[in-house]
Write a protein that holds these residues in place. Structure first.
Motif, short mmCIF file in Angstrom:
data_model
loop_
_atom_site.label_atom_id
_atom_site.label_comp_id
_atom_site.label_asym_id
_atom_site.label_seq_id
_atom_site.Cartn_x
_atom_site.Cartn_y
_atom_site.Cartn_z
N PHE A 26 12.70 48.28 -33.14
CA PHE A 26 12.20 48.26 -34.52
C PHE A 26 11.04 49.23 -34.65
O PHE A 26 10.32 49.50 -33.70
CB PHE A 26 11.72 46.85 -34.90
N SER A 27 10.87 49.74 -35.88
CA SER A 27 9.74 50.62 -36.18
C SER A 27 9.41 50.48 -37.66
O SER A 27 10.19 49.92 -38.43
CB SER A 27 10.07 52.07 -35.85
N CYS A 28 8.27 50.99 -38.02
CA CYS A 28 7.87 51.01 -39.42
C CYS A 28 8.30 52.37 -39.97
O CYS A 28 7.85 53.41 -39.49
CB CYS A 28 6.38 50.80 -39.56
N GLY A 29 9.21 52.35 -40.94
CA GLY A 29 9.72 53.59 -41.50
C GLY A 29 8.66 54.33 -42.31
O GLY A 29 7.59 53.80 -42.62
N ALA A 30 8.96 55.57 -42.67
CA ALA A 30 8.02 56.41 -43.42
C ALA A 30 7.64 55.78 -44.76
O ALA A 30 6.54 55.98 -45.25
CB ALA A 30 8.64 57.79 -43.65
N ASN A 31 8.55 55.00 -45.33
CA ASN A 31 8.28 54.36 -46.62
C ASN A 31 7.62 52.98 -46.48
O ASN A 31 7.43 52.29 -47.46
CB ASN A 31 9.57 54.24 -47.42
N GLY A 32 7.31 52.58 -45.24
CA GLY A 32 6.64 51.31 -45.00
C GLY A 32 7.58 50.14 -44.75
O GLY A 32 7.13 49.04 -44.46
N PHE A 33 8.88 50.37 -44.87
CA PHE A 33 9.85 49.31 -44.63
C PHE A 33 10.20 49.23 -43.15
O PHE A 33 10.05 50.20 -42.41
CB PHE A 33 11.13 49.54 -45.43
N LEU A 34 10.70 48.08 -42.73
CA LEU A 34 11.13 47.91 -41.35
C LEU A 34 12.40 48.71 -41.12
O LEU A 34 13.36 48.61 -41.88
CB LEU A 34 11.37 46.43 -41.04
N ALA A 35 12.39 49.51 -40.07
CA ALA A 35 13.55 50.30 -39.68
C ALA A 35 13.99 49.83 -38.30
O ALA A 35 13.23 49.17 -37.59
CB ALA A 35 13.19 51.78 -39.65
N ALA A 36 15.23 50.16 -37.95
CA ALA A 36 15.72 49.75 -36.63
C ALA A 36 16.72 50.77 -36.11
O ALA A 36 17.40 51.46 -36.87
CB ALA A 36 16.38 48.38 -36.71
N GLU A 37 16.75 50.85 -34.79
CA GLU A 37 17.81 51.59 -34.10
C GLU A 37 18.57 50.56 -33.28
O GLU A 37 18.01 49.93 -32.39
CB GLU A 37 17.23 52.68 -33.20
N ILE A 38 19.84 50.38 -33.64
CA ILE A 38 20.67 49.37 -32.99
C ILE A 38 21.87 50.06 -32.35
O ILE A 38 22.63 50.75 -33.04
CB ILE A 38 21.15 48.31 -34.01
N ASN A 39 22.00 49.91 -31.05
CA ASN A 39 23.08 50.55 -30.29
C ASN A 39 23.17 52.04 -30.59
O ASN A 39 24.24 52.60 -30.77
CB ASN A 39 24.42 49.86 -30.57
N GLY A 40 22.00 52.70 -30.69
CA GLY A 40 21.96 54.14 -30.88
C GLY A 40 22.08 54.60 -32.33
O GLY A 40 21.97 55.79 -32.61
N LYS A 41 22.33 53.69 -33.27
CA LYS A 41 22.46 54.07 -34.67
C LYS A 41 21.18 53.69 -35.41
O LYS A 41 20.71 52.56 -35.31
CB LYS A 41 23.65 53.38 -35.31
N ALA A 42 20.64 54.65 -36.18
CA ALA A 42 19.39 54.43 -36.91
C ALA A 42 19.67 53.83 -38.28
O ALA A 42 20.57 54.26 -39.00
CB ALA A 42 18.65 55.76 -37.07
N TRP A 43 18.87 52.84 -38.62
CA TRP A 43 18.92 52.19 -39.93
C TRP A 43 17.53 52.34 -40.54
O TRP A 43 16.56 51.76 -40.05
CB TRP A 43 19.28 50.71 -39.78
#
Length: 174
Positions: A26-43
């Motif tokens: 998990f990471s904090c996206g540029a827009n402040g929303f929670l982002a995730a990389e799951i099995n190599g795919k970025a969300w």
């Protein structure tokens, strides 16, 4: 008569995809929303939903995209690093804001609705509960109150609030 269309769903489509620290970051996206990389795919934005919010708030957290398509399930938040846990908890705190009731000032019933006046810390708050049998739940030592709008209020330890407050709420606990 309308025809019904049969859908064939593969057994693989029904399998639950659990995620772990090894395949989900998990990471904090540029827009402040929670982002995730799951099995190599970025969300760029994901949502977290508790499967068992009252009985197991730290377990079985569903990860979805913004269209509510399931991406995976976190079996236990504690398996993730403290930094990852902080991101997960911050996202869940936004979705499951649940102020803690420290005192019950009054409960009045009028035409099937129950009007609560409570203290949340130093602030007085009023809310209305429609179906008291479904909107007040005792889970262990905690009590959850759900108002007409779906807002949740929590008494962390029912035995720890004042005797006067307990007496006002006890008739409604089933």
């Amino acid at each position: 008569m309308a025809e019904t269309k049969q859908q064939n769903i593969s057994p693989d489509a029904l399998k639950t995809a659990y995620v772990s620290p090894e395949n989900c970051v998990f990471s904090c996206g540029a827009n402040g929303f929670l982002a995730a990389e799951i099995n190599g795919k970025a969300w760029p934005r994901v949502l977290l939903l508790r499967s068992l919010p009252l009985t197991a708030p730290e377990d079985y957290i569903c990860i979805t995209d913004v269209d509510r398509n399931e991406l995976g399930i976190i079996e236990q938040i504690g398996a993730f690093s403290p930094e990852q846990q902080d991101l997960i908890h911050a996202e869940l705190a936004q979705r499951y804001f649940c102020p803690c009731v420290t005192e019950i000032l009054d409960i009045k019933e009028k035409m099937g609705n129950f009007y609560f006046d409570v203290m949340i810390g130093d602030f007085k708050r009023s809310f209305t509960v429609k179906d008291i049998t479904k909107s007040i739940r005792q889970v262990g030592s905690a009590v959850i109150l759900i108002d007409l709008d779906g807002n949740r209020f929590r008494i962390d330890d029912f035995a720890a609030i004042s005797k006067k407050s307990r007496r006002k709420l006890e008739p409604y606990l089933y």
